[in-house]
Motif scaffolding. Structure first.
Motif, PDB file in Angstrom:
ATOM      1  N   TRP A  90       0.848  -6.064  -1.857  1.00  0.00           N
ATOM      2  CA  TRP A  90       1.283  -6.975  -2.904  1.00  0.00           C
ATOM      3  C   TRP A  90       0.659  -6.558  -4.242  1.00  0.00           C
ATOM      4  O   TRP A  90      -0.533  -6.375  -4.316  1.00  0.00           O
ATOM      5  CB  TRP A  90       0.898  -8.426  -2.569  1.00  0.00           C
ATOM      6  CG  TRP A  90       1.531  -9.372  -3.549  1.00  0.00           C
ATOM      7  CD1 TRP A  90       0.921  -9.948  -4.635  1.00  0.00           C
ATOM      8  CD2 TRP A  90       2.875  -9.817  -3.552  1.00  0.00           C
ATOM      9  NE1 TRP A  90       1.818 -10.709  -5.316  1.00  0.00           N
ATOM     10  CE2 TRP A  90       3.032 -10.655  -4.666  1.00  0.00           C
ATOM     11  CE3 TRP A  90       3.967  -9.567  -2.719  1.00  0.00           C
ATOM     12  CZ2 TRP A  90       4.237 -11.259  -4.979  1.00  0.00           C
ATOM     13  CZ3 TRP A  90       5.162 -10.168  -3.029  1.00  0.00           C
ATOM     14  CH2 TRP A  90       5.300 -11.009  -4.134  1.00  0.00           C
ATOM     15  N   PRO A  91       1.504  -6.419  -5.261  1.00  0.00           N
ATOM     16  CA  PRO A  91       2.964  -6.489  -5.198  1.00  0.00           C
ATOM     17  C   PRO A  91       3.533  -5.270  -4.468  1.00  0.00           C
ATOM     18  O   PRO A  91       2.883  -4.218  -4.465  1.00  0.00           O
ATOM     19  CB  PRO A  91       3.384  -6.510  -6.662  1.00  0.00           C
ATOM     20  CG  PRO A  91       2.283  -5.774  -7.363  1.00  0.00           C
ATOM     21  CD  PRO A  91       1.018  -6.122  -6.641  1.00  0.00           C
ATOM     22  N   PRO A  92       4.731  -5.384  -3.894  1.00  0.00           N
ATOM     23  CA  PRO A  92       5.281  -4.260  -3.136  1.00  0.00           C
ATOM     24  C   PRO A  92       5.652  -3.068  -4.016  1.00  0.00           C
ATOM     25  O   PRO A  92       5.672  -1.936  -3.540  1.00  0.00           O
ATOM     26  CB  PRO A  92       6.521  -4.845  -2.449  1.00  0.00           C
ATOM     27  CG  PRO A  92       6.878  -6.043  -3.260  1.00  0.00           C
ATOM     28  CD  PRO A  92       5.601  -6.571  -3.804  1.00  0.00           C
TER      29      PRO A  92
ATOM     30  N   PRO B 174      -2.411  -8.620   6.327  1.00  0.00           N
ATOM     31  CA  PRO B 174      -1.065  -8.636   5.712  1.00  0.00           C
ATOM     32  C   PRO B 174      -0.357  -7.311   5.923  1.00  0.00           C
ATOM     33  O   PRO B 174      -0.895  -6.239   5.660  1.00  0.00           O
ATOM     34  CB  PRO B 174      -1.371  -8.887   4.243  1.00  0.00           C
ATOM     35  CG  PRO B 174      -2.684  -9.598   4.232  1.00  0.00           C
ATOM     36  CD  PRO B 174      -3.462  -9.011   5.373  1.00  0.00           C
TER      37      PRO B 174
ATOM     38  N   LYS C 244       2.370   1.040  -1.538  1.00  0.00           N
ATOM     39  CA  LYS C 244       3.370   0.401  -2.379  1.00  0.00           C
ATOM     40  C   LYS C 244       4.537   1.352  -2.644  1.00  0.00           C
ATOM     41  O   LYS C 244       4.425   2.560  -2.462  1.00  0.00           O
ATOM     42  CB  LYS C 244       2.755  -0.005  -3.712  1.00  0.00           C
ATOM     43  CG  LYS C 244       1.713  -1.108  -3.667  1.00  0.00           C
ATOM     44  CD  LYS C 244       1.267  -1.424  -5.078  1.00  0.00           C
ATOM     45  CE  LYS C 244       0.343  -2.632  -5.141  1.00  0.00           C
ATOM     46  NZ  LYS C 244      -0.980  -2.324  -4.560  1.00  0.00           N
TER      47      LYS C 244
ATOM     48  N   ARG D 229      -1.233  -1.401   5.619  1.00  0.00           N
ATOM     49  CA  ARG D 229      -0.394  -2.286   4.807  1.00  0.00           C
ATOM     50  C   ARG D 229       0.581  -1.387   4.051  1.00  0.00           C
ATOM     51  O   ARG D 229       0.175  -0.602   3.200  1.00  0.00           O
ATOM     52  CB  ARG D 229      -1.262  -3.108   3.853  1.00  0.00           C
ATOM     53  CG  ARG D 229      -0.476  -4.171   3.081  1.00  0.00           C
ATOM     54  CD  ARG D 229      -1.380  -5.213   2.466  1.00  0.00           C
ATOM     55  NE  ARG D 229      -2.368  -4.656   1.571  1.00  0.00           N
ATOM     56  CZ  ARG D 229      -3.237  -5.399   0.879  1.00  0.00           C
ATOM     57  NH1 ARG D 229      -3.227  -6.709   1.010  1.00  0.00           N
ATOM     58  NH2 ARG D 229      -4.117  -4.814   0.086  1.00  0.00           N
TER      59      ARG D 229
ATOM     60  N   LEU E 291       2.418  -6.201   4.428  1.00  0.00           N
ATOM     61  CA  LEU E 291       3.034  -5.648   3.225  1.00  0.00           C
ATOM     62  C   LEU E 291       2.054  -5.662   2.070  1.00  0.00           C
ATOM     63  O   LEU E 291       1.273  -6.607   1.905  1.00  0.00           O
ATOM     64  CB  LEU E 291       4.280  -6.442   2.852  1.00  0.00           C
ATOM     65  CG  LEU E 291       5.439  -6.430   3.851  1.00  0.00           C
ATOM     66  CD1 LEU E 291       6.540  -7.376   3.391  1.00  0.00           C
ATOM     67  CD2 LEU E 291       5.994  -5.023   4.020  1.00  0.00           C
TER      68      LEU E 291
ATOM     69  N   ASP F   8      -2.543   0.369   1.311  1.00  0.00           N
ATOM     70  CA  ASP F   8      -1.832   0.061   0.064  1.00  0.00           C
ATOM     71  C   ASP F   8      -0.682   1.023  -0.197  1.00  0.00           C
ATOM     72  O   ASP F   8      -0.640   1.696  -1.228  1.00  0.00           O
ATOM     73  CB  ASP F   8      -2.816   0.100  -1.109  1.00  0.00           C
ATOM     74  CG  ASP F   8      -2.263  -0.579  -2.357  1.00  0.00           C
ATOM     75  OD1 ASP F   8      -1.458  -1.517  -2.213  1.00  0.00           O
ATOM     76  OD2 ASP F   8      -2.654  -0.185  -3.466  1.00  0.00           O
TER      77      ASP F   8
END
Length: 289
Positions: free
Chosen positions: A286-288, A282, A187, A215, A284, A185
């Motif tokens: 989410w949300p990025p 995944p 982000k 991710r 990427l 994660d």
């Protein structure tokens, strides 16, 4: 990432009033008009004659020994995340406190605690020598045992959406670190560019899965050769994982998770390249942002 169920929220004592905050640090005042917000200005805490820690050693002393005065709770966080002041007789700063009692159990991270994984990420960060993760400790707090981390104020002049696309050495180190800890994660909001150019990363509660789950927004270097600096750091980390660091990680992670961490480091050294998305997970977050 799916959640199996919601964990219990801690009971706030009668003498603790927390301002509800969104992820950007804006608080919603119950007594204000509907829609009114105010920003939590952590830099405005009155610490008296106390000074901020001069280095990471003093920061750890502050985090371990300081008295925590909570100010607010990030309401958009998946798990209970509080922000407040922390003080000793001589030192003071701001901190993030994540009590274990406020964690939401996840089906794909069933073992240990998210706070323990945050500590594991800090230990790996220190072993690499890159200071990716701010000083972080596991200690008792207002709502029981939890992760306490020194709060870092990002440079307000930096546009994160533009910054994460840069060929920045700090971001590149972070990309290697994330590959080692299997960060699920990364982000944009978990990247903290400082005014002095250093780059911190936060929110490492869902790292170290034994399954490949990287991710991240930091795929800029995917498939490219690792730097000489990274190769040297990974070589040293290999030995650390077989020694004291490995023993420390076993206090917070399963044996299989520690073995897979060793294997990820070995794979990076074998290929000599940044990993690429596997296609099985995944790529990427989410949300990025």
């Amino acid at each position: 990432m799916s959640e199996s169920r919601s964990g219990p929220d801690p009971v706030v004592p009668d003498d603790v009033e927390l301002l509800d905050l969104d992820e950007d640090g804006y608080g919603f005042d119950d007594d204000a008009e509907e829609g009114d917000v105010r920003e939590l200005d952590v830099a405005a805490f009155d610490h008296g004659d106390r000074r901020p820690p001069a280095d990471d050693d003093e920061a750890r002393t502050l985090l371990l020994d300081g008295v925590i005065d909570l100010e607010g709770r990030l309401m958009d966080a998946s798990n209970v995340t509080c922000i407040g002041a922390i003080r000793t007789d001589t030192l003071a700063g701001e901190c993030v406190y994540k009590p274990v009692a406020g964690e939401r159990p996840l089906w794909d991270f069933p073992d240990g605690t998210l706070a323990g994984r945050e500590i594991g990420a800090y230990l790996v960060s220190e072993a690499l020598g890159w200071r990716v993760v701010p000083p972080t400790v596991l200690r008792d707090g207002p709502f029981g045992t939890g992760m306490v981390q020194l709060w870092k104020n990002a440079d307000p002049e930096v546009d994160l959406t533009e910054f994460v696309r840069r060929d920045d050495p700090g971001l590149r180190r972070m990309a290697v670190f994330d590959a080692v800890v299997n960060n699920a994660d990364r982000k944009g909001g978990h990247i903290i560019p400082m005014a002095d150019g250093h780059v911190y990363g936060v929110d490492h509660g869902i790292c170290f899965s034994h399954e490949p789950k990287l991710r991240t927004l930091l795929w800029r270097w995917a498939g490219q050769p690792l730097t000489e600096e990274a190769l040297a750091a990974l070589e040293a980390l290999t030995g650390d994982l077989l020694g004291d660091l490995g023993e420390q990680l076993h206090q917070h992670l399963t044996r299989r998770e520690v073995r897979r961490t060793q294997q990820r480091v070995a794979d990076l050294l074998r290929t000599g390249r940044h990993p690429q998305p596997s296609g099985d997970w995944p790529a990427l977050p989410w949300p990025p942002f």
